[in-house]
Design a protein around this motif. Structure first.
Motif, PDB file in Angstrom:
ATOM      1  N   LYS A 118      39.641 -15.677  38.543  1.00  0.00           N
ATOM      2  CA  LYS A 118      38.573 -14.693  38.685  1.00  0.00           C
ATOM      3  C   LYS A 118      38.409 -13.925  37.366  1.00  0.00           C
ATOM      4  O   LYS A 118      39.362 -13.809  36.595  1.00  0.00           O
ATOM      5  N   ILE A 119      37.204 -13.401  37.141  1.00  0.00           N
ATOM      6  CA  ILE A 119      36.900 -12.753  35.865  1.00  0.00           C
ATOM      7  C   ILE A 119      36.313 -11.368  36.089  1.00  0.00           C
ATOM      8  O   ILE A 119      35.404 -11.180  36.911  1.00  0.00           O
ATOM      9  N   LEU A 120      36.850 -10.409  35.348  1.00  0.00           N
ATOM     10  CA  LEU A 120      36.327  -9.039  35.297  1.00  0.00           C
ATOM     11  C   LEU A 120      35.841  -8.788  33.870  1.00  0.00           C
ATOM     12  O   LEU A 120      36.618  -8.919  32.919  1.00  0.00           O
ATOM     13  N   VAL A 121      34.572  -8.437  33.693  1.00  0.00           N
ATOM     14  CA  VAL A 121      34.009  -8.131  32.384  1.00  0.00           C
ATOM     15  C   VAL A 121      33.922  -6.617  32.226  1.00  0.00           C
ATOM     16  O   VAL A 121      33.363  -5.920  33.085  1.00  0.00           O
ATOM     17  N   ASP A 122      34.460  -6.128  31.122  1.00  0.00           N
ATOM     18  CA  ASP A 122      34.576  -4.689  30.860  1.00  0.00           C
ATOM     19  C   ASP A 122      33.647  -4.301  29.709  1.00  0.00           C
ATOM     20  O   ASP A 122      33.948  -4.508  28.538  1.00  0.00           O
ATOM     21  N   PHE A 123      32.480  -3.733  30.039  1.00  0.00           N
ATOM     22  CA  PHE A 123      31.534  -3.266  29.025  1.00  0.00           C
ATOM     23  C   PHE A 123      31.971  -1.899  28.504  1.00  0.00           C
ATOM     24  O   PHE A 123      32.057  -0.927  29.262  1.00  0.00           O
ATOM     25  N   HIS A 124      32.192  -1.803  27.191  1.00  0.00           N
ATOM     26  CA  HIS A 124      32.516  -0.520  26.568  1.00  0.00           C
ATOM     27  C   HIS A 124      31.275   0.224  26.089  1.00  0.00           C
ATOM     28  O   HIS A 124      31.337   1.434  25.867  1.00  0.00           O
ATOM     29  N   TYR A 125      30.170  -0.461  25.887  1.00  0.00           N
ATOM     30  CA  TYR A 125      28.944   0.131  25.338  1.00  0.00           C
ATOM     31  C   TYR A 125      29.223   0.885  24.046  1.00  0.00           C
ATOM     32  O   TYR A 125      28.806   2.018  23.843  1.00  0.00           O
ATOM     33  N   SER A 126      29.954   0.214  23.175  1.00  0.00           N
ATOM     34  CA  SER A 126      30.333   0.760  21.877  1.00  0.00           C
ATOM     35  C   SER A 126      30.623  -0.421  20.955  1.00  0.00           C
ATOM     36  O   SER A 126      30.754  -1.558  21.425  1.00  0.00           O
ATOM     37  N   ASP A 127      30.699  -0.154  19.660  1.00  0.00           N
ATOM     38  CA  ASP A 127      31.081  -1.204  18.709  1.00  0.00           C
ATOM     39  C   ASP A 127      32.592  -1.350  18.614  1.00  0.00           C
ATOM     40  O   ASP A 127      33.095  -2.270  17.968  1.00  0.00           O
ATOM     41  N   SER A 128      33.315  -0.421  19.233  1.00  0.00           N
ATOM     42  CA  SER A 128      34.773  -0.428  19.213  1.00  0.00           C
ATOM     43  C   SER A 128      35.259   0.244  20.482  1.00  0.00           C
ATOM     44  O   SER A 128      34.535   0.324  21.475  1.00  0.00           O
ATOM     45  N   TRP A 129      36.477   0.782  20.429  1.00  0.00           N
ATOM     46  CA  TRP A 129      37.105   1.332  21.628  1.00  0.00           C
ATOM     47  C   TRP A 129      36.319   2.499  22.224  1.00  0.00           C
ATOM     48  O   TRP A 129      35.946   3.438  21.525  1.00  0.00           O
ATOM     49  N   ALA A 130      36.134   2.446  23.538  1.00  0.00           N
ATOM     50  CA  ALA A 130      35.630   3.579  24.307  1.00  0.00           C
ATOM     51  C   ALA A 130      36.699   3.948  25.322  1.00  0.00           C
ATOM     52  O   ALA A 130      37.221   3.093  26.035  1.00  0.00           O
ATOM     53  N   ASP A 131      37.054   5.229  25.372  1.00  0.00           N
ATOM     54  CA  ASP A 131      38.101   5.709  26.274  1.00  0.00           C
ATOM     55  C   ASP A 131      37.893   7.206  26.469  1.00  0.00           C
ATOM     56  O   ASP A 131      36.897   7.757  25.981  1.00  0.00           O
TER      57      ASP A 131
END
Length: 351
Positions: A118-131
Motif C-alpha cells: 500500500k502507498i501513502l503520498v505525503d504532500f509537503h507543498y514546499s520545495d523542502s521540509w515542511a513541519d
C-alpha cells in the motif's frame, strides 16, 4: 523527522503559540477507562509501514541494506520480508537537488506497487521540509495571490497524482500537508492567524485528490499525537471552517523512557478524535533513537496494539519514519537499522 534535535526549542515555541492563541477552553487529559490495553489479534489489514523517501538518495550515495544474515536486499523488499505492507513517500514541489520531486516519487512508488504494498503520498507543498517549525511556500508560489495559491495547491496535487495514475499506481492515502499543526503555506495559511485560509488551502488539496482518485483517503497530519489539546484546537478550527478530511494523521516520537505514557495518551487522543469527528486514525510517523532498539520494539508492539484497539476499528496503522537510515545518514539518529545496514530488533515489532 529530520532536524528534530536542532528544532526542539523552535517546536516548543510553536506549541506554546498554538495553545495560548486558542480561545477554546480545553478539558484536561483524563485517561479513558475503556482504553485499557488487552491482548489483541493484529489484523492483516492494519497498515504496518515505513516512510523510506530517502532510499533512492541513499542508494546513489552507496548505502546498501542487509538482512540479519548479512545478505544484501533491496530496501523495500527487505522491509516487506520483515512484516511491513505499506510505504509512505513525501513529495516536494521543486527541490533544488531533485530528490523527492515527482520523478523521484514515481521511481519509489513503482517499486512499492510492484511489491503489492500500500502507498501513502505525503504532500509537503514546499520545495523542502515542511513541519511545525516551518511551512515555507515553494519559490514559484511565493508571490501568488491567495486565490492563485489555492489554484497552485490544486494543480500541483492533480499533476503529481495524474503522474501516478498514468503509471497505473493508485495511492491508498494522500496527506494534504505535513505536520500542519499551525497550518501550511505561511503566512497565508497559518492557522493561528487565519484558520479560514488554512481550511481553504487544505480543501483545495482534498478536492484535487478526490477528482483523480475518488476512493483514496485524504489525511490531515499533525505532530505530537499524545497532545489532545493541540488536536482539538486544530480540528475544531478546521471543522468550523468547513474543511474536509477522511483520516486524522499523527506523529509520535517518544524516548526510551517515556514511550509508555506517550502511547497511553495517544490512545486516549485517537479515541477522542473518533468520538469528536468520526474520523479514522493513522499514525503517520514514529521513531526512537536506534541505540535503544529493545525499548523501541516494546514501544512499537504496544502502539500497534493500541491502534488496533481504537474505537469502531478506526485505527488504520503505523508508519516508521525512515527506519532504513544508518551510519549517521543526514545526522538522523531515529532510524531502526544498525551501523552495518541491518535491521535492529525494533523491526521485529512489525512481523
Amino acid at each position: 523527522m529530520k532536524n528534530r534535535f536542532l528544532s526542539f526549542f523552535g517546536l516548543y515555541f510553536v506549541f506554546l503559540l498554538i495553545t495560548t492563541t486558542s480561545c477554546h477552553k480545553e478539558e484536561p487529559f483524563v485517561p479513558d477507562p475503556d482504553t485499557k490495553d488487552t491482548t489483541v489479534i493484529i489484523h492483516d489489514s492494519l497498515a504496518r509501514g515505513a516512510d523510506v523517501s530517502w532510499v533512492t538518495e541513499m542508494e546513489q550515495n552507496g548505502n546498501k541494506f542487509y538482512n540479519s544474515a548479512g545478505t544484501e536486499w533491496e530496501c523495500m523488499a527487505l522491509l516487506k520480508s520483515l512484516g511491513m505492507n505499506s510505504i509512505r513517500l513525501r513529495v516536494w514541489v521543486n527541490p533544488a537537488d531533485g530528490w523527492c520531486n515527482t520523478a523521484d516519487l514515481l521511481v519509489k512508488a513503482k517499486r512499492a506497487s510492484d511489491l503489492h504494498m500500500k502507498i501513502l503520498v505525503d504532500f509537503h507543498y514546499s520545495d523542502s521540509w515542511a513541519d511545525p517549525s516551518k511551512q515555507t511556500k515553494p519559490a514559484a508560489w511565493s508571490a501568488l495571490s491567495f486565490v492563485n495559491l489555492r489554484h497552485a495547491v490544486a494543480e500541483h496535487t492533480t499533476s503529481v497524482l495524474n503522474a501516478l495514475k498514468n503509471n497505473n499506481i493508485t495511492p491508498d492515502w494522500v496527506q494534504i500537508g505535513n505536520e500542519t499543526s499551525d497550518g501550511m503555506l505561511w503566512p497565508d495559511g497559518r492557522a493561528s492567524v487565519d484558520m479560514a485560509n488554512y481550511a481553504q488551502l487544505s480543501n483545495a488539496g482534498y478536492y484535487a485528490v478526490k477528482a483523480v482518485f475518488p476512493n483514496t483517503k485524504v489525511i490531515i497530519h499533525i505532530n505530537d499525537g499524545w497532545n489532545n489539546t493541540l488536536f482539538r484546537w486544530i480540528f475544531d478550527g478546521l471543522k468550523g471552517q468547513g474543511a474536509k478530511w477522511d483520516v486524522i494523521g499523527m506523529s509520535l516520537y517518544p524516548t526510551n523512557t517515556n514511550w509508555s505514557s506517550y502511547n497511553t495518551q495517544c490512545l486516549y487522543n485517537m479515541n477522542d478524535m473518533v468520538n469528536r469527528y468520526g474520523s479514522e486514525i493513522m499514525i503517520c510517523e514514529v521513531g526512537m533513537d536506534w541505540r535503544y532498539a529493545d525499548a523501541c520494539k516494546q514501544f512499537l508492539i504496544d502502539l500497534i496494539g493500541k491502534v488496533n484497539l481504537v474505537k469502531d476499528k478506526k485505527g488504520l496503522g503505523v508508519f516508521y519514519w525512515e527506519p532504513e537510515c544508518y551510519g549517521g545518514w543526514k545526522s538522523y539518529g531515529l532510524g531502526a537499522f544498525d551501523s552495518n545496514g541491518k535491521p535492529t530488533v525494533a523491526m521485529d515489532a512489525f512481523k
